[in-house]
Design an enzyme around this catalytic site. Structure first.
Site, PDB file in Angstrom:
ATOM      1  CG  ASP A 168     -34.078   6.433  55.552  1.00 59.86           C
ATOM      2  OD1 ASP A 168     -33.642   6.320  54.394  1.00 59.86           O
ATOM      3  OD2 ASP A 168     -34.842   5.613  56.077  1.00 59.86           O
ATOM      4  CG  ASN A 207     -39.351  -2.640  63.153  1.00 60.38           C
ATOM      5  OD1 ASN A 207     -39.556  -2.151  62.039  1.00 60.38           O
ATOM      6  ND2 ASN A 207     -38.393  -2.224  63.957  1.00 60.38           N
ATOM      7  CG  HIS A 248     -38.469   0.463  60.103  1.00 57.83           C
ATOM      8  ND1 HIS A 248     -37.340  -0.097  60.656  1.00 57.83           N
ATOM      9  CD2 HIS A 248     -38.305   0.335  58.762  1.00 57.83           C
ATOM     10  CE1 HIS A 248     -36.539  -0.521  59.698  1.00 57.83           C
ATOM     11  NE2 HIS A 248     -37.103  -0.283  58.546  1.00 57.83           N
ATOM     12  CD  GLU A 272     -36.460   1.295  63.976  1.00 61.48           C
ATOM     13  OE1 GLU A 272     -37.374   0.472  63.747  1.00 61.48           O
ATOM     14  OE2 GLU A 272     -35.296   1.132  63.574  1.00 61.48           O
TER      15      GLU A 272
HETATM   16  C1  F6R Z   1     -34.863   2.844  53.565  1.00 56.51           C
HETATM   17  C2  F6R Z   1     -35.938   2.879  54.532  1.00 56.51           C
HETATM   18  C3  F6R Z   1     -36.404   1.648  55.243  1.00 56.51           C
HETATM   19  C4  F6R Z   1     -36.587   0.438  54.332  1.00 56.51           C
HETATM   20  C5  F6R Z   1     -37.014  -0.783  55.139  1.00 56.51           C
HETATM   21  C6  F6R Z   1     -37.128  -2.019  54.285  1.00 56.51           C
HETATM   22  O1  F6R Z   1     -34.616   4.136  53.046  1.00 56.51           O
HETATM   23  O2  F6R Z   1     -36.430   3.919  54.768  1.00 56.51           O
HETATM   24  O3  F6R Z   1     -37.606   1.943  55.900  1.00 56.51           O
HETATM   25  O4  F6R Z   1     -37.543   0.737  53.369  1.00 56.51           O
HETATM   26  O5  F6R Z   1     -36.104  -1.021  56.161  1.00 56.51           O
HETATM   27  O6  F6R Z   1     -35.851  -2.385  53.843  1.00 56.51           O
HETATM   28  P1  F6R Z   1     -35.653  -3.582  52.822  1.00 56.51           P
HETATM   29  O7  F6R Z   1     -36.229  -3.152  51.521  1.00 56.51           O
HETATM   30  O8  F6R Z   1     -34.160  -3.758  52.747  1.00 56.51           O
HETATM   31  O9  F6R Z   1     -36.357  -4.773  53.392  1.00 56.51           O
END
Ligand code: F6R
Length: 240
Positions: free
Chosen positions: A66, A135, A137, A142
């Site tokens: 992303d 959450n 995701h 989401e």
């Molecule tokens: C990042 C991504 C997100 C993160 C998720 C966890 O490229 O795709 O899904 O993997 O938000 O983020 P952290 O590791 O910061 O808790």
């Protein structure tokens, strides 16, 4: 689904890097799907060390999950900058073999279609690294009433904006939209490596692994993939 239990963040990072390195050694021209966020930083640091000890990235291609909409590549918080700083600038990967969705594309919808085509033209993803949001995701997919299939332009939830605001001066500075691989894009990867650490992710890990498969917990769909390895530390495992 395989669950690898580790004692802490350092061990989880080392184990995840071992798994990724093994993929690259066994298939030097692997297409690797990558993630950003706090969780994989330690794993990337371990991969850089492995490169210094001979791991060869010269034939590897990467596709990131992303990118924020509206942040230029050189912005401190763009995911391209994150990847350059944490991995790409420190290993012998060819810059032209590193791909992220273009968050500055004039037509985000067309960019999503092009990104999906790019992944297909590479022959698909051999191993996809994932983190998980509080959450549930994965990528920026989401919670919703349906699973979003292909790479698409997503409006971030208030919870994700709040969570990601730690990287920005204020929540108002967090971009409201992102381009993200869709659930089908992720599930098409041949292998998935989910790295999850810290007690604050314990409840969501339990829901994702043992709860019903539901778009309200996007990561729960991973239960249906034939080759998922979850690397978790003691904190993340504390609710299981
Ligand atoms: C990042 C991504 C997100 C993160 C998720 C966890 O490229 O795709 O899904 O993997 O938000 O983020 P952290 O590791 O910061 O808790």
């Amino acid at each position: 689904m395989r669950l690898i239990k580790t004692k802490d963040y350092a061990e989880a990072s080392a184990v995840a890097a071992e798994i990724m390195a093994a993929q690259i050694i066994l298939k030097p021209d692997s297409v690797i799907g990558l993630a950003t966020g706090s969780t994989p930083c330690g794993m990337y640091a371990n991969l850089v060390k492995k490169y210094q000890n001979g791991l060869d990235f010269s034939a590897v291609t990467t596709v990131n999950l992303d990118e924020y909409v509206g942040l230029p590549e050189e912005h401190e918080q763009s995911y391209r900058k994150f990847m350059n700083d944490n991995l790409f600038n420190h290993v012998n990967i060819k810059p032209e073999n590193t791909h992220l969705p273009n968050g500055m594309a004039a037509d985000p919808e067309a960019e999503c279609v092009a990104y999906e085509q790019l992944i297909n033209s590479l022959g698909g993803i051999d191993m996809q690294l994932l983190g998980i949001g509080h959450n549930g995701h994965i990528g920026f997919n989401e919670p919703s009433d349906h699973f979003v299939c292909d790479t698409n332009c997503i409006t971030l939830t208030a919870r994700t904006i709040e969570a990601n605001s730690r990287f920005f001066d204020s929540p108002d500075d967090v971009p409201r939209r992102a381009l993200s691989m869709g659930i089908r894009t992720i599930l098409r990867a041949k292998r998935i490596l989910l790295l999850i650490t810290s007690e604050e992710k314990a409840e969501i890990l339990k829901k994702a692994v043992y709860g019903p498969v539901t778009p309200q917990v996007p990561a729960s769909i991973l239960q249906l993939h034939p080759d998922v390895t979850v690397v978790a530390d003691a904190g993340a495992l504390s609710a299981l």
